[in-house]
Design a protein around this motif. Structure first.
Motif, mmCIF file in Angstrom:
data_model
loop_
_atom_site.group_PDB
_atom_site.id
_atom_site.type_symbol
_atom_site.label_atom_id
_atom_site.label_comp_id
_atom_site.label_asym_id
_atom_site.label_seq_id
_atom_site.Cartn_x
_atom_site.Cartn_y
_atom_site.Cartn_z
ATOM 1 N N GLU A 1 0.813 -1.206 0.000
ATOM 2 C CA GLU A 1 0.000 0.000 0.000
ATOM 3 C C GLU A 1 0.850 1.261 0.000
ATOM 4 N N LEU A 2 2.138 1.126 0.202
ATOM 5 C CA LEU A 2 2.994 2.311 0.264
ATOM 6 C C LEU A 2 3.073 3.003 -1.089
ATOM 7 N N CYS A 3 3.161 2.227 -2.154
ATOM 8 C CA CYS A 3 3.367 2.796 -3.490
ATOM 9 C C CYS A 3 2.091 2.662 -4.316
ATOM 10 N N SER A 4 1.847 3.646 -5.132
ATOM 11 C CA SER A 4 0.733 3.581 -6.070
ATOM 12 C C SER A 4 1.173 2.842 -7.320
ATOM 13 N N TYR A 5 0.196 2.399 -8.113
ATOM 14 C CA TYR A 5 0.531 1.698 -9.354
ATOM 15 C C TYR A 5 1.222 2.632 -10.341
ATOM 16 N N THR A 6 0.974 3.917 -10.214
ATOM 17 C CA THR A 6 1.637 4.885 -11.095
ATOM 18 C C THR A 6 3.138 4.933 -10.831
ATOM 19 N N GLU A 7 3.557 4.565 -9.618
ATOM 20 C CA GLU A 7 4.981 4.610 -9.264
ATOM 21 C C GLU A 7 5.723 3.339 -9.653
ATOM 22 N N GLU A 8 5.037 2.396 -10.296
ATOM 23 C CA GLU A 8 5.682 1.120 -10.625
ATOM 24 C C GLU A 8 6.965 1.280 -11.448
ATOM 25 N N PRO A 9 7.022 2.177 -12.458
ATOM 26 C CA PRO A 9 8.286 2.320 -13.206
ATOM 27 C C PRO A 9 9.465 2.758 -12.344
ATOM 28 N N GLU A 10 9.217 3.368 -11.188
ATOM 29 C CA GLU A 10 10.315 3.826 -10.353
ATOM 30 C C GLU A 10 11.047 2.668 -9.687
ATOM 31 N N LEU A 11 10.415 1.483 -9.625
ATOM 32 C CA LEU A 11 11.121 0.317 -9.083
ATOM 33 C C LEU A 11 12.340 -0.015 -9.927
ATOM 34 N N SER A 12 12.167 0.036 -11.234
ATOM 35 C CA SER A 12 13.310 -0.227 -12.116
ATOM 36 C C SER A 12 14.338 0.895 -12.035
ATOM 37 N N SER A 13 13.894 2.126 -11.799
ATOM 38 C CA SER A 13 14.846 3.231 -11.627
ATOM 39 C C SER A 13 15.689 3.022 -10.373
ATOM 40 N N ASN A 14 15.068 2.582 -9.297
ATOM 41 C CA ASN A 14 15.819 2.304 -8.074
ATOM 42 C C ASN A 14 16.849 1.202 -8.304
ATOM 43 N N ARG A 15 16.431 0.164 -9.003
ATOM 44 C CA ARG A 15 17.360 -0.947 -9.279
ATOM 45 C C ARG A 15 18.520 -0.487 -10.146
ATOM 46 N N ARG A 16 18.235 0.321 -11.142
ATOM 47 C CA ARG A 16 19.290 0.791 -12.038
ATOM 48 C C ARG A 16 20.303 1.654 -11.290
ATOM 49 N N CYS A 17 19.809 2.548 -10.413
ATOM 50 C CA CYS A 17 20.724 3.399 -9.655
ATOM 51 C C CYS A 17 21.625 2.569 -8.736
ATOM 52 N N PHE A 18 21.063 1.531 -8.141
ATOM 53 C CA PHE A 18 21.867 0.684 -7.261
ATOM 54 C C PHE A 18 22.905 -0.096 -8.052
ATOM 55 N N GLU A 19 22.459 -0.718 -9.146
ATOM 56 C CA GLU A 19 23.377 -1.592 -9.883
ATOM 57 C C GLU A 19 24.499 -0.807 -10.534
ATOM 58 N N GLU A 20 24.226 0.407 -11.003
ATOM 59 C CA GLU A 20 25.299 1.226 -11.589
ATOM 60 C C GLU A 20 26.384 1.512 -10.572
ATOM 61 N N ASP A 21 25.991 1.830 -9.366
ATOM 62 C CA ASP A 21 26.976 2.141 -8.333
ATOM 63 C C ASP A 21 27.614 0.870 -7.777
ATOM 64 N N PHE A 22 26.811 -0.175 -7.575
ATOM 65 C CA PHE A 22 27.329 -1.390 -6.932
ATOM 66 C C PHE A 22 28.315 -2.116 -7.832
ATOM 67 N N HIS A 23 28.006 -2.216 -9.104
ATOM 68 C CA HIS A 23 28.895 -2.925 -10.023
ATOM 69 C C HIS A 23 30.209 -2.177 -10.220
ATOM 70 N N ALA A 24 30.187 -0.876 -10.019
ATOM 71 C CA ALA A 24 31.442 -0.125 -10.083
ATOM 72 C C ALA A 24 32.329 -0.428 -8.878
ATOM 73 N N GLN A 25 31.734 -0.820 -7.772
ATOM 74 C CA GLN A 25 32.500 -1.106 -6.552
ATOM 75 C C GLN A 25 32.820 -2.590 -6.404
ATOM 76 N N ALA A 26 31.882 -3.468 -6.760
ATOM 77 C CA ALA A 26 32.075 -4.915 -6.608
ATOM 78 C C ALA A 26 31.724 -5.585 -7.924
ATOM 79 N N GLN A 27 32.662 -5.605 -8.832
ATOM 80 C CA GLN A 27 32.398 -6.131 -10.170
ATOM 81 C C GLN A 27 32.217 -7.648 -10.110
ATOM 82 N N GLY A 28 31.175 -8.102 -10.805
ATOM 83 C CA GLY A 28 30.947 -9.533 -10.909
ATOM 84 C C GLY A 28 30.368 -10.171 -9.661
ATOM 85 N N ARG A 29 29.954 -9.406 -8.717
ATOM 86 C CA ARG A 29 29.403 -9.980 -7.484
ATOM 87 C C ARG A 29 27.974 -9.471 -7.267
ATOM 88 N N ARG A 30 27.243 -10.207 -6.419
ATOM 89 C CA ARG A 30 25.880 -9.812 -6.083
ATOM 90 C C ARG A 30 25.821 -9.420 -4.609
#
Length: 752
Positions: A1-30
């Motif tokens: 209930e926290l997020c509206s359905y209109t905010e659904e595309p922002e989930l992928s934006s959050n993931r992209r921002c994390f992965e861009e920064d994380f992969h620069a610090q820990a390449q090849g790891r999860r």
């Protein structure tokens, strides 16, 4: 209930921002492959990125942290894994100081005058105007909710974190005010029109959860009541709820059991309940000759008359009934599942009537002298005293009266520093504005509100930048808007009920102060207006798209949405969110009107009886109980004709609701029910509340009781700081203000 359905595309934006920064610090790891130390090091590096000046970079880092709080769903294979890692990451973020950092950022965004002025200039506000605020509030909400919920498998370190977090929210250290007050301030700024871009749904949900952090579970409220009575030196004489009370199950089973209904299947299942007509037919204790004349004429408004038609019954009751036991094998409880309670005032009224009848005079509040009264009266008084119940409220009112009479001899009251006390002291100055703001939003979110009554725009955090252009998009947005309003109603109703319950537990006059301002802000007609709709349609509304709900939408591929699938909705027969909201609003109405005859008359004046009777169509035990309570308190004012034509409702009240020993609820013989005393009753209560607030919180105004210096020499010997130019004009001032002014001896003697 926290997020509206209109905010659904922002989930992928959050993931992209994390992965861009994380992969620069820990390449090849999860993220899931890192050990605890590596995860902490990465989070600390993200927190350093929050301190940059560039707003865009800061937002990217905040989105990366939000992705962590959402459970790094890109690395998970199931919904359970997402929830597990969301919980793990939230505790990790709190341990490293993320909540405090986001609190500082939230204060910055609240004071961002540029964003406020930009939103005020726009003709239509959308999601883009509150991006930073929504990200910050989402992270804080996820942290509060994950840390708040206790699980048996929690390690000891998490339990310590939970207690620390509770103390941090209840007793602020770094700031002057509790975190809840900051959120209340956001609500009032939004309603005043100074910040129309504030995402109110997230603010209200977070405010509700923050107040829940310091709260007890719903069925643990008796424990603090017992502790409170012991601290006041009065042990509870008995537990009025202890008779066959073993939690939700037995209570629901009692409310349904005599009607041959199914037992409650846990907390989440709707209890099947037959209509009260069927109850009357199947009651094994009912006399055969009773009920022949219990026909009702009011067939339009009643929720009790007749059986539901087949279509409505299918909507209310599960399709596959459980096998019923034979009638001779079912053990029906005799009596209500709680013992009756008796107030001190009830004993006084009983003795006053008895003495007037048998002796011819009364003895005031004396309840011990029984001379001259017949033996049955002695037995009655003994029975009443056995069931006498002294509540914390009665003790606190009595203590306040003594403190008001003898302020010097009793000294200053020792006030325990509880979370409720801290919150009330912080809210006191602007509490009327907070209540008005909450009710304004509730009015705007009510389904019965027309477009012209929406004085505030509550859709700022659900409308997209580009309005829908296809029918499918319009349907999806319509469902999202309705869901958005339902969630706002749910959060406000839960928030108000929680405030009333905890303030009443802390001090009765704090509860009464909040109650009075809710009544002054027209809360009673607002709730009645809310229920003046097709309540069955509201309870069975399907304003949700299950495939878009979190965390389902983060793990599985989304199917193609069609107009048919949106119209069909989910498979749930009920909307538990709306049922929860209705019960909360009924409980608020009960708390506002209990023992308040003037407010009970408001229910009568606003013609609440047919509205409440329609609400009885919802066959759910708890909701029906609170509706019947509201009908019970106003029955004596509705007249003989109403009682005569609604005998089934009267029977339901007798069977379901707790009664006092000498409860005269059905007839207008109550001594306290004199209509000419109603206004005086409310004014007396208001004077008592003001005296309480002034004595406990307005320390500067208590100077009349402060010690004074009566020695003439010491008073004249005090050095006074005079301005530097005073000696230049001293003689002129003396001549003008002292010597040239005649002394008016009459006035001087009069003032002495």
């Amino acid at each position: 209930e926290l997020c509206s359905y209109t905010e659904e595309p922002e989930l992928s934006s959050n993931r992209r921002c994390f992965e861009e920064d994380f992969h620069a610090q820990a390449q090849g790891r999860r993220w899931l492959e890192l050990d605890g130390a590596q995860q902490k090091a990465y989070v600390m590096r993200l927190l350093d990125g929050l301190e940059v000046v560039n707003r865009d970079k800061r937002l990217k880092v905040a989105r990366a942290i939000l992705y962590l709080a959402q459970g790094v769903f890109g690395d998970c294979d199931s919904e359970g894994d997402v929830l597990h890692w969301s919980r793990h990451n939230c505790f990790l973020l709190y341990q490293l100081g993320t909540f405090t950092a986001f609190l500082e950022l939230l204060n910055m965004e609240m004071d961002n005058s540029q964003a406020c002025s930009s939103a005020l200039r726009k003709p239509a506000i959308s999601l883009a105007d509150s991006t930073e605020l929504r990200v910050l509030l989402s992270v804080m909400y996820l942290m509060v909710e994950n840390i708040r919920v206790e699980q048996e498998t929690d390690p000891a370190e998490w339990k310590r974190c939970r207690e620390t977090f509770r103390m941090e929210l209840s007793f602020p250290v770094h700031t002057e005010e509790p975190f809840a007050l900051l959120l209340f301030t956001m609500v009032t700024k939004f309603c005043s029109g100074h910040a129309p871009h504030f995402p109110m749904r997230k603010v209200l949900l977070l405010l509700w959860k923050v107040l829940l952090v310091g709260a007890n579970p719903a069925f643990s409220f008796r424990k603090p009541i017992i502790l409170g009575m012991r601290s006041l030196g009065v042990p509870p004489p008995f537990n009025p709820n202890e008779v066959v009370w073993d939690g939700v199950g037995s209570w629901h089973r009692f409310l349904q059991g005599q009607g041959g209904a199914e037992p409650c299947r846990g907390h989440g299942a709707l209890v099947k309940q037959d209509s009260l007509d069927i109850y009357n037919e199947r009651d094994p204790f009912k006399n055969d000759d009773a009920g022949a004349d219990e026909e009702e004429s009011d067939d339009v408004d009643s929720g009790l008359e007749g059986e539901l038609d087949l279509m409505e019954r299918d909507a209310v009751i599960p399709a596959v009934p459980a096998p019923r036991l034979p009638i001779d094998r079912v053990s029906f409880p005799k009596g209500l599942p709680w013992a009756p309670k008796v107030r001190q005032k009830d004993i006084e009224h009983f003795l006053e009537a008895s003495r007037t009848k048998f002796i011819g005079f009364t003895l005031g509040r004396d309840t011990e002298t029984l001379i001259g009264l017949p033996r049955p009266i002695h037995e009655s008084v003994k029975t009443l005293k056995q069931h006498k119940y002294v509540s914390i409220s009665d003790i606190q009112v009595k203590n306040e009266e003594e403190l008001e009479k003898c302020p010097m001899s009793l000294g200053e009251e020792e006030v325990q520093e509880t979370p409720c006390e801290v919150l009330y002291r912080a809210m006191l100055c602007n509490l009327p504005q907070y209540m008005i703001a909450l009710l304004k939003i509730l009015l705007a979110a009510a389904p019965t509100s027309k477009a012209k009554t929406d004085s505030i725009n509550i859709l700022a955090d659900v409308l997209p930048e580009e309005m829908p252009i296809t029918v499918l998009q319009s349907m999806k947005l319509g469902i999202d808007v309705n869901r958005h309003k339902e969630i706002i109603v749910k959060s406000i109703s839960a928030l108000l009920l929680l405030l009333l319950k905890h303030f009443k537990l802390n001090h009765i006059y704090q509860f009464e102060y909040v109650s009075q301002h809710l009544v002054f802000a027209n809360c009673i007609p607002l709730i009645l207006k809310f229920f003046n709709q097709n309540i069955m349609s509201y309870i069975t509304a399907k304003n949700s798209i299950s495939v878009l709900d979190y965390p389902h939408c983060t793990v599985y591929d989304l199917p193609e949405l069609t107009a048919e699938s949106l119209e069909a909705g989910d498979n749930n027969q009920f909307c538990w969110r709306n049922l929860f909201s209705c019960i909360n609003l009924l409980r608020i109405l009960n708390k506002l009107t209990k023992w308040k005859h003037s407010r009970t008359m408001m229910l009568v004046v606003f013609k609440s009886a047919p509205i409440l009777k329609r609400a009885l169509k919802v066959k759910q035990a708890m909701m029906q109980l609170y509706v019947l309570k509201l009908l019970k308190i106003q029955t004596k004012y509705l007249g003989r004709q109403w009682r005569k034509s609604n005998m089934k409702t009267m029977s339901a009240i007798y069977q379901k609701v707790r009664h006092r020993m000498n409860d005269d609820w059905a007839y207008g013989n109550d001594i306290d029910a004199r209509p000419w005393d109603f206004q005086a009753e409310e004014c007396t209560l208001r004077a008592s509340i003001e005296a309480f607030n002034s004595r406990r919180y307005d320390k500067a105004q208590d100077s009349e009781f402060a010690p004074v210096d009566n020695c003439l020499q010491s008073v004249l010997g005090q050095r006074l700081e005079l301005p530097e130019d005073f000696h230049y004009s001293y003689e002129l001032w003396l001549e003008r203000e002292v010597f040239s002014q005649p002394i008016r001896w009459e006035e001087l003697l009069h003032y002495q």
